[in-house]
Design an enzyme around this catalytic site. Sequence first.
Site, PDB file in Angstrom:
ATOM      1  N   GLY A   1      -5.043  -1.839   4.679  1.00  0.00           N
ATOM      2  CA  GLY A   1      -4.273  -2.980   4.179  1.00  0.00           C
ATOM      3  C   GLY A   1      -4.954  -4.313   4.473  1.00  0.00           C
ATOM      4  N   ARG A   2      -5.469  -4.461   5.706  1.00  0.00           N
ATOM      5  CA  ARG A   2      -6.066  -5.748   6.085  1.00  0.00           C
ATOM      6  C   ARG A   2      -7.461  -5.953   5.495  1.00  0.00           C
ATOM      7  NH1 ARG A   2      -5.034  -2.274  10.096  1.00  0.00           N
ATOM      8  NH2 ARG A   2      -6.711  -1.429  11.385  1.00  0.00           N
TER       9      ARG A   2
ATOM     10  N   LYS B   1       0.842  -1.199   0.000  1.00  0.00           N
ATOM     11  CA  LYS B   1       0.000   0.000   0.000  1.00  0.00           C
ATOM     12  C   LYS B   1       0.879   1.252   0.000  1.00  0.00           C
ATOM     13  CE  LYS B   1      -3.608   2.372   2.582  1.00  0.00           C
ATOM     14  NZ  LYS B   1      -4.573   2.364   3.661  1.00  0.00           N
TER      15      LYS B   1
ATOM     16  N   HIS C   1      -5.551 -32.706  18.421  1.00  0.00           N
ATOM     17  CA  HIS C   1      -4.399 -33.455  18.916  1.00  0.00           C
ATOM     18  C   HIS C   1      -3.288 -32.523  19.369  1.00  0.00           C
ATOM     19  CE1 HIS C   1      -6.190 -37.211  17.460  1.00  0.00           C
ATOM     20  NE2 HIS C   1      -6.698 -36.423  16.533  1.00  0.00           N
TER      21      HIS C   1
ATOM     22  N   LYS D   1       8.729  -0.502  13.970  1.00  0.00           N
ATOM     23  CA  LYS D   1       9.336  -0.291  12.646  1.00  0.00           C
ATOM     24  C   LYS D   1      10.475   0.727  12.742  1.00  0.00           C
ATOM     25  CE  LYS D   1       5.122  -0.974   9.872  1.00  0.00           C
ATOM     26  NZ  LYS D   1       4.172  -0.359   8.959  1.00  0.00           N
TER      27      LYS D   1
ATOM     28  N   GLU E   1      10.377  -4.749   4.830  1.00  0.00           N
ATOM     29  CA  GLU E   1      10.508  -6.141   4.405  1.00  0.00           C
ATOM     30  C   GLU E   1      10.228  -6.296   2.915  1.00  0.00           C
ATOM     31  OE1 GLU E   1       8.700  -4.940   6.947  1.00  0.00           O
ATOM     32  OE2 GLU E   1       8.365  -6.452   8.515  1.00  0.00           O
TER      33      GLU E   1
ATOM     34  N   GLU F   1      -5.182  -6.266  14.651  1.00  0.00           N
ATOM     35  CA  GLU F   1      -4.679  -4.956  14.216  1.00  0.00           C
ATOM     36  C   GLU F   1      -5.814  -3.932  14.242  1.00  0.00           C
ATOM     37  OE1 GLU F   1      -1.111  -4.675  11.426  1.00  0.00           O
ATOM     38  OE2 GLU F   1      -2.661  -3.834  10.159  1.00  0.00           O
TER      39      GLU F   1
HETATM   40  O1  F6P Z   1       1.636  -4.319   9.929  1.00  0.00           O
HETATM   41  C1  F6P Z   1       1.526  -2.969   9.669  1.00  0.00           C
HETATM   42  C2  F6P Z   1       1.099  -2.694   8.251  1.00  0.00           C
HETATM   43  O2  F6P Z   1       1.050  -1.331   8.067  1.00  0.00           O
HETATM   44  C3  F6P Z   1      -0.246  -3.337   7.903  1.00  0.00           C
HETATM   45  O3  F6P Z   1      -1.318  -2.588   8.287  1.00  0.00           O
HETATM   46  C4  F6P Z   1      -0.111  -3.528   6.437  1.00  0.00           C
HETATM   47  O4  F6P Z   1      -1.029  -4.471   5.976  1.00  0.00           O
HETATM   48  C5  F6P Z   1       1.323  -3.992   6.329  1.00  0.00           C
HETATM   49  O5  F6P Z   1       2.011  -3.240   7.312  1.00  0.00           O
HETATM   50  C6  F6P Z   1       1.956  -3.819   4.991  1.00  0.00           C
HETATM   51  O6  F6P Z   1       1.949  -2.485   4.554  1.00  0.00           O
HETATM   52  P1  F6P Z   1       2.156  -2.117   3.037  1.00  0.00           P
HETATM   53  O7  F6P Z   1       1.066  -2.730   2.242  1.00  0.00           O
HETATM   54  O8  F6P Z   1       2.119  -0.613   2.999  1.00  0.00           O
HETATM   55  O9  F6P Z   1       3.500  -2.639   2.604  1.00  0.00           O
END
Ligand code: F6P
Length: 545
Positions: A266-267, A206, A383, A511, A212, A352
């Site tokens: 995002g979620r 987003k 189990h 972060k 990452e 979240e």
């Molecule tokens: O975990 C934090 C967050 O901002 C989420 O809300 C989001 O889904 C994820 O990181 C990834 O963010 P992006 O889509 O901006 O890379």
Amino acid sequence: MAGAVPRLSDDPALRAARDALAARPLSALFEADPQRAQRLQCAGAGIDLHYAKQRVDDDAIAALVAFATRCGLHDRIRALCDGETVNSTEQRAAQHMALRAQPGEIWMAQGERVDEAVLSTRERFLQFAEDVRAGRILATDGGPFSDVINIGIGGSDFGPRMVCAALAPMAHGPRVHFIANVDAAEREQVLSGLDPARTLVIVTSKTFRTQETMANAQSVRHWLVANLGEAAVARHVAAVSTAIDAAEAFGIEASRVFGFWDWVGGRYSLWSAVGLPIALALGRAAFEQLLAGAHAMDDHFRCAPAAQNVPVMMGLLAVWNRNLLGAQSLVIAPYAQRLQRFIGWLQQLEMESNGKGVRMDGTPVPDATTAALWGDVGTNAQHAFFQMLHQGPDAHPVDFILPIQPDHDDHEQQRLLIANCLAQSAALMHGRSVAQVQSALEASGMTPQAAERAAVHRHLPGNRPSSTVLLERLDAWHLGALLACYEHRTFVQSVLWGINAFDQWGVELGKRLADDVDAALRGERAAGLDAETDLLIQRVLNSAA
Ligand code: F6P
């Protein structure tokens, strides 16, 4: 109004209902009321919620509905649907329902029409997916793409990864792989099985600045360039982002950048171009079915009265268990192997969204907010941790999720799967008293003394609450409805707690500190955090040396 949201656990009607039920175990409620199972259920958009095994009665339901009314639930649902600024700390709408728009509908976000942009972007990314699947969009060597990698994390990973797994038997496009973790082990594992000449890469973010995702995107870009040359980036990479300029600056061709909007969390984003991997794996028709199922659930959520509204009832039961009965967690137990990744998706969605301690008006939430969600698929979970659910000191409510019809021909094993699911909720509810265990042991030949000693260990307290969520089958339409149902359940809870379900400020500090620690690990400057973090950094540096 958020500031007027009352305290759940102080509500006299809720407390009275809870106290009246304290001495009445579930099995007694069933005995006293032959219609209980018939009455305590509701259904909408192909999702049936059976909640007679929850520790509620008519008074509790009436008190919950009355409380929700006092919290303005009806108006808050309307505000969400109308695209008002429900995400008050970021001054945004949360208009994921518009992503499920059907042609001819009007959808707004903060007073602007958004349906046309939604439909045209949907058409663009679905056409792109169809062109890749049909071999009209080709790799640099003129051959088709056999594999797709989605690089993204959190909401840019969980949703598409979960849907691709859930609907895997319907996949007849390129194989889709996912890289999320900054641990390069995941990337190495994915790349080791792939031919760069046949691989299409989607960078999904987003913000287009998540550490990452950017690290993995750079590494995979190097892999492509090292094998195919710089020109491959334009042909082999696509992007999904709200930050279109940043995606283009990464070298991705404008025609392969698919946008979405800041009013999509995002979620809540798998319904947007973030779902491109789903469309690539399953095709346009399946993606449209997924949207249609979610849209049907949206209609149900908006229109059904509270007591017949599946997501509303799920949200009310969640706060009942959390705030009146003190449940610390909710166990998610899908009896469907293909829903294993549903749990991770739901953890982000719920925790979240509702893992907050401050209300929208800036005051502390006086009640506990989200329960911790965890779980695994049945029957495997039986189990692993079900022992604790049956005999541990705390009650952990369970959502049993059961698609009835299998997508395979092994009806005998499907019957066994269903039998286990229904047996577990019954066992949690009934339990087995010391006297019952003792007489069974004596009947099997044990002496009364030995039976008495053994029964203490073998009895199950019972009275442990659960809901059973049924869907006819795990196809794209029902899956869409199920996911939208849990999205709306999440919102309902947030309204009763008076919190904003659509921001996530809590993830920011970690972060930022990761950048500080990374600088210290690179020897650029001290992290300056605390003595133990400094010690740990030193330990890592000594190991590297
Ligand atoms: O975990 C934090 C967050 O901002 C989420 O809300 C989001 O889904 C994820 O990181 C990834 O963010 P992006 O889509 O901006 O890379």
